[in-house]
Design a protein around this motif. Structure first.
Motif, PDB file in Angstrom:
ATOM      1  N   TYR A   1      16.413  24.592  47.714  1.00  0.00           N
ATOM      2  CA  TYR A   1      17.358  25.554  47.158  1.00  0.00           C
ATOM      3  C   TYR A   1      17.196  26.884  47.889  1.00  0.00           C
ATOM      4  O   TYR A   1      16.118  27.498  47.865  1.00  0.00           O
ATOM      5  N   ILE A   2      18.257  27.305  48.555  1.00  0.00           N
ATOM      6  CA  ILE A   2      18.266  28.594  49.252  1.00  0.00           C
ATOM      7  C   ILE A   2      19.105  29.555  48.420  1.00  0.00           C
ATOM      8  O   ILE A   2      20.308  29.354  48.234  1.00  0.00           O
ATOM      9  N   ILE A   3      18.462  30.596  47.880  1.00  0.00           N
ATOM     10  CA  ILE A   3      19.166  31.578  47.046  1.00  0.00           C
ATOM     11  C   ILE A   3      19.178  32.910  47.779  1.00  0.00           C
ATOM     12  O   ILE A   3      18.134  33.555  47.948  1.00  0.00           O
ATOM     13  N   ASP A   4      20.360  33.310  48.237  1.00  0.00           N
ATOM     14  CA  ASP A   4      20.521  34.547  48.995  1.00  0.00           C
ATOM     15  C   ASP A   4      20.744  35.720  48.039  1.00  0.00           C
ATOM     16  O   ASP A   4      21.327  35.545  46.959  1.00  0.00           O
ATOM     17  N   GLU A   5      20.287  36.910  48.461  1.00  0.00           N
ATOM     18  CA  GLU A   5      20.383  38.127  47.638  1.00  0.00           C
ATOM     19  C   GLU A   5      19.861  37.862  46.229  1.00  0.00           C
ATOM     20  O   GLU A   5      20.503  38.170  45.227  1.00  0.00           O
ATOM     21  N   VAL A   6      18.654  37.303  46.178  1.00  0.00           N
ATOM     22  CA  VAL A   6      18.095  36.864  44.900  1.00  0.00           C
ATOM     23  C   VAL A   6      17.881  38.019  43.927  1.00  0.00           C
ATOM     24  O   VAL A   6      17.844  37.827  42.703  1.00  0.00           O
ATOM     25  N   HIS A   7      17.772  39.240  44.433  1.00  0.00           N
ATOM     26  CA  HIS A   7      17.543  40.396  43.547  1.00  0.00           C
ATOM     27  C   HIS A   7      18.728  40.647  42.614  1.00  0.00           C
ATOM     28  O   HIS A   7      18.606  41.393  41.638  1.00  0.00           O
ATOM     29  N   MET A   8      19.881  40.013  42.897  1.00  0.00           N
ATOM     30  CA  MET A   8      21.073  40.206  42.071  1.00  0.00           C
ATOM     31  C   MET A   8      21.057  39.363  40.793  1.00  0.00           C
ATOM     32  O   MET A   8      21.906  39.542  39.922  1.00  0.00           O
ATOM     33  N   LEU A   9      20.099  38.440  40.668  1.00  0.00           N
ATOM     34  CA  LEU A   9      20.025  37.631  39.451  1.00  0.00           C
ATOM     35  C   LEU A   9      19.736  38.514  38.242  1.00  0.00           C
ATOM     36  O   LEU A   9      19.046  39.529  38.337  1.00  0.00           O
ATOM     37  N   SER A  10      20.263  38.113  37.096  1.00  0.00           N
ATOM     38  CA  SER A  10      20.017  38.864  35.860  1.00  0.00           C
ATOM     39  C   SER A  10      18.581  38.630  35.383  1.00  0.00           C
ATOM     40  O   SER A  10      17.895  37.704  35.842  1.00  0.00           O
ATOM     41  N   LYS A  11      18.155  39.469  34.462  1.00  0.00           N
ATOM     42  CA  LYS A  11      16.794  39.328  33.906  1.00  0.00           C
ATOM     43  C   LYS A  11      16.615  37.961  33.252  1.00  0.00           C
ATOM     44  O   LYS A  11      15.581  37.304  33.422  1.00  0.00           O
ATOM     45  N   ALA A  12      17.636  37.525  32.514  1.00  0.00           N
ATOM     46  CA  ALA A  12      17.557  36.214  31.857  1.00  0.00           C
ATOM     47  C   ALA A  12      17.470  35.092  32.881  1.00  0.00           C
ATOM     48  O   ALA A  12      16.731  34.111  32.691  1.00  0.00           O
ATOM     49  N   ALA A  13      18.209  35.233  33.996  1.00  0.00           N
ATOM     50  CA  ALA A  13      18.178  34.207  35.034  1.00  0.00           C
ATOM     51  C   ALA A  13      16.802  34.126  35.676  1.00  0.00           C
ATOM     52  O   ALA A  13      16.282  33.030  35.921  1.00  0.00           O
ATOM     53  N   PHE A  14      16.196  35.292  35.954  1.00  0.00           N
ATOM     54  CA  PHE A  14      14.844  35.293  36.509  1.00  0.00           C
ATOM     55  C   PHE A  14      13.863  34.626  35.552  1.00  0.00           C
ATOM     56  O   PHE A  14      13.035  33.794  35.955  1.00  0.00           O
ATOM     57  N   ASN A  15      13.949  34.970  34.276  1.00  0.00           N
ATOM     58  CA  ASN A  15      13.031  34.393  33.291  1.00  0.00           C
ATOM     59  C   ASN A  15      13.210  32.890  33.172  1.00  0.00           C
ATOM     60  O   ASN A  15      12.242  32.134  33.010  1.00  0.00           O
ATOM     61  N   GLY A  16      14.471  32.445  33.261  1.00  0.00           N
ATOM     62  CA  GLY A  16      14.732  31.014  33.174  1.00  0.00           C
ATOM     63  C   GLY A  16      14.195  30.252  34.364  1.00  0.00           C
ATOM     64  O   GLY A  16      13.899  29.049  34.261  1.00  0.00           O
ATOM     65  N   LEU A  17      14.039  30.930  35.489  1.00  0.00           N
ATOM     66  CA  LEU A  17      13.584  30.272  36.718  1.00  0.00           C
ATOM     67  C   LEU A  17      12.062  30.169  36.807  1.00  0.00           C
ATOM     68  O   LEU A  17      11.529  29.335  37.547  1.00  0.00           O
ATOM     69  N   LEU A  18      11.357  31.004  36.028  1.00  0.00           N
ATOM     70  CA  LEU A  18       9.907  31.152  36.221  1.00  0.00           C
ATOM     71  C   LEU A  18       9.130  29.847  36.103  1.00  0.00           C
ATOM     72  O   LEU A  18       8.303  29.522  36.964  1.00  0.00           O
ATOM     73  N   LYS A  19       9.356  29.087  35.050  1.00  0.00           N
ATOM     74  CA  LYS A  19       8.567  27.873  34.816  1.00  0.00           C
ATOM     75  C   LYS A  19       8.783  26.849  35.927  1.00  0.00           C
ATOM     76  O   LYS A  19       7.828  26.278  36.467  1.00  0.00           O
ATOM     77  N   THR A  20      10.045  26.629  36.297  1.00  0.00           N
ATOM     78  CA  THR A  20      10.339  25.670  37.364  1.00  0.00           C
ATOM     79  C   THR A  20       9.782  26.157  38.690  1.00  0.00           C
ATOM     80  O   THR A  20       9.312  25.365  39.516  1.00  0.00           O
ATOM     81  N   LEU A  21       9.824  27.480  38.906  1.00  0.00           N
ATOM     82  CA  LEU A  21       9.331  28.046  40.151  1.00  0.00           C
ATOM     83  C   LEU A  21       7.818  27.895  40.274  1.00  0.00           C
ATOM     84  O   LEU A  21       7.288  27.660  41.366  1.00  0.00           O
ATOM     85  N   GLU A  22       7.118  27.991  39.153  1.00  0.00           N
ATOM     86  CA  GLU A  22       5.653  27.882  39.189  1.00  0.00           C
ATOM     87  C   GLU A  22       5.206  26.437  39.353  1.00  0.00           C
ATOM     88  O   GLU A  22       4.253  26.152  40.085  1.00  0.00           O
ATOM     89  N   GLU A  23       5.876  25.519  38.678  1.00  0.00           N
ATOM     90  CA  GLU A  23       5.491  24.107  38.754  1.00  0.00           C
ATOM     91  C   GLU A  23       6.729  23.251  39.046  1.00  0.00           C
ATOM     92  O   GLU A  23       7.186  22.476  38.194  1.00  0.00           O
ATOM     93  N   PRO A  24       7.293  23.369  40.234  1.00  0.00           N
ATOM     94  CA  PRO A  24       8.486  22.574  40.561  1.00  0.00           C
ATOM     95  C   PRO A  24       8.104  21.121  40.808  1.00  0.00           C
ATOM     96  O   PRO A  24       6.940  20.812  41.111  1.00  0.00           O
ATOM     97  N   PRO A  25       9.050  20.218  40.700  1.00  0.00           N
ATOM     98  CA  PRO A  25       8.783  18.818  41.085  1.00  0.00           C
ATOM     99  C   PRO A  25       8.334  18.774  42.549  1.00  0.00           C
ATOM    100  O   PRO A  25       8.677  19.653  43.342  1.00  0.00           O
ATOM    101  N   GLU A  26       7.588  17.743  42.907  1.00  0.00           N
ATOM    102  CA  GLU A  26       7.031  17.655  44.263  1.00  0.00           C
ATOM    103  C   GLU A  26       8.113  17.601  45.336  1.00  0.00           C
ATOM    104  O   GLU A  26       7.862  17.967  46.485  1.00  0.00           O
ATOM    105  N   HIS A  27       9.299  17.168  44.963  1.00  0.00           N
ATOM    106  CA  HIS A  27      10.357  17.011  45.950  1.00  0.00           C
ATOM    107  C   HIS A  27      11.253  18.250  46.070  1.00  0.00           C
ATOM    108  O   HIS A  27      12.283  18.203  46.749  1.00  0.00           O
ATOM    109  N   VAL A  28      10.898  19.369  45.429  1.00  0.00           N
ATOM    110  CA  VAL A  28      11.744  20.569  45.410  1.00  0.00           C
ATOM    111  C   VAL A  28      11.034  21.753  46.070  1.00  0.00           C
ATOM    112  O   VAL A  28       9.844  21.989  45.838  1.00  0.00           O
TER     113      VAL A  28
END
Length: 406
Positions: free
Chosen positions: A139-166
């Motif tokens: 997943y390539i996310i450009d201009e990631v700083h534009m995400l909302s606070k809720a979007a960042f929070n929703g991404l945290l868990k998956t970002l810390e422990e993503p599936p091995e193929h991601v």
């Protein structure tokens, strides 16, 4: 950003130089050697992070680097290579689709137009499924700083422990706006501005492939205007080639960019430092008449003031490839003649004057008044010199100005 030597197939449509010569491997990148060295060691030892954060000014190659990274993660040549590597000597089975942004397992998202939690939920849901054909789902996310606070929070868990193929690759020009909770889960790379000398070499190589003649001074102007951005340098080069409709000469580029002749700017600087205000005003009017923007003339004066200051404190700066011979020789002469206090005072007055000129309804008049202030201040004593003269019983005399070097 790039130094790619390949060309895409002719489809009958013109492709701008920034796209035509977009790099497709780490060997093509210029100016980012520390990042390439780190990634080389990481891939060779199998220490591949689950998320990467690429940051830097516009045009240094963040999105391009993200695609190259996705290509390296999914690099495969049947019967030869079947592991992640940055040594991509030939086109792999996924390479073309990834670099063209159309691979099913490499998903690019512009966070500027997909800022909400719902967009992130889609990523989280889709990340559970294995890639369709490639090794990793990237997943390539450009201009990631534009995400909302809720979007960042929703991404945290998956970002810390993503599936091995991601794998995640983020790009941003505003790293300070990215929450530290996200940064701490990523391997960060700061992409550097590209030196003017390397941009000149890049453009010289491209015009050679394009069969275009261009003057060296024109290349220097374009490299300076690009301010360390490879994409900007190639966009300006594209414009200069179209503008010239033949050999690209320095005068054409100067006119296109609204610049003043460097030699004339240095002459203007000399007038100011010797207090010759009438000559300075006439010279500025002449520059204005031939198309130079008054604010840009002041910016050029500030740039030369900075150059003279650098040459005074660090003479080895004269070896800079982006300097013209005129700037080197006369810059050294001014550095020897003028005091550091005068140079610093001129710099401060120019900085304030540039803002005034940009905001003025009559830019030429505003620039005139800036020159008047500088010329009259050039031969004034500094406050400590005035106090010393008064203490010694004499009239304070200006010591900052000197006759301009020839």
């Amino acid at each position: 950003m790039d130094g790619s030597t390949h060309e895409t197939a002719d489809t009958g449509h013109y492709r701008v130089l920034a796209r035509k010569y977009r790099p497709e491997s780490f060997d093509d990148l210029i100016g980012q050697e520390p990042m390439v060295r780190t990634l080389t060691n990481a891939f060779d030892t199998g220490r591949i992070a689950q998320a990467y954060m690429l940051t830097g000014v516009r045009g240094v190659g963040k999105t391009t680097t993200a695609r190259i990274l996705a290509r390296a993660l999914n690099y495969a040549v049947p019967g030869k290579v079947d592991r992640p590597t940055i040594q991509m000597d030939e086109l792999g089975e996924h390479c073309a689709a990834i670099m063209e942004g159309r691979h099913i397992d490499v998903i690019e998202m512009d966070a500027a137009s997909h800022t909400g939690i719902d967009d992130i939920r889609e990523i989280i849901e889709a990340s559970r499924y294995k890639p369709a054909v490639a090794r990793y789902k990237v997943y390539i996310i450009d201009e990631v700083h534009m995400l909302s606070k809720a979007a960042f929070n929703g991404l945290l868990k998956t970002l810390e422990e993503p599936p091995e193929h991601v794998k995640f690759v983020f790009a941003t020009t505003e790293i300070r706006k990215v929450p530290v909770t996200v940064l701490s889960r990523c391997q960060r790379f700061d992409l550097r501005r590209i030196e003017a000398g390397r941009l000149i070499d890049l453009m010289r190589g491209i015009v050679g492939k394009e069969g275009v003649e261009i003057e060296d001074e024109a290349l220097v102007m374009l490299a300076r205007a690009a301010e360390g951005s490879a994409r900007d340098s190639l966009s300006l080069l594209d414009q200069a080639i179209a503008h010239a409709n033949g050999k690209v000469e320095a005068a054409v580029v100067r006119s296109m960019l609204g610049l003043a002749d460097r030699a004339l700017v240095i002459d203007l600087f000399g007038d100011l430092m010797s207090g010759e205000i009438a000559d300075a005003l006439t010279r500025l009017k002449n520059l204005y008449d031939i198309g130079a923007d008054p604010a840009v003339v002041l910016e050029d004066l500030a740039a030369f003031t900075h150059l003279a200051t650098r040459l005074k404190l660090a003479p080895e700066a004269a070896a800079d490839d982006s300097l013209t011979e005129e700037e080197k020789t006369r810059g050294v002469a001014f550095a020897e003649k003028l005091s550091l206090r005068v140079l610093a005072r001129t710099w401060q007055m120019l900085l304030k004057g540039i803002d005034e000129t940009c905001a003025a309804s009559r830019p030429l008049a505003a620039a005139d008044m800036v020159l008047v202030r500088i010329a009259h201040a050039a031969d004034l004593p500094t406050p400590d010199e005035a106090l010393r003269a008064i203490r010694d019983g004499g009239a304070p005399a200006g010591r900052g100005a000197s006759p301009p070097p020839s």
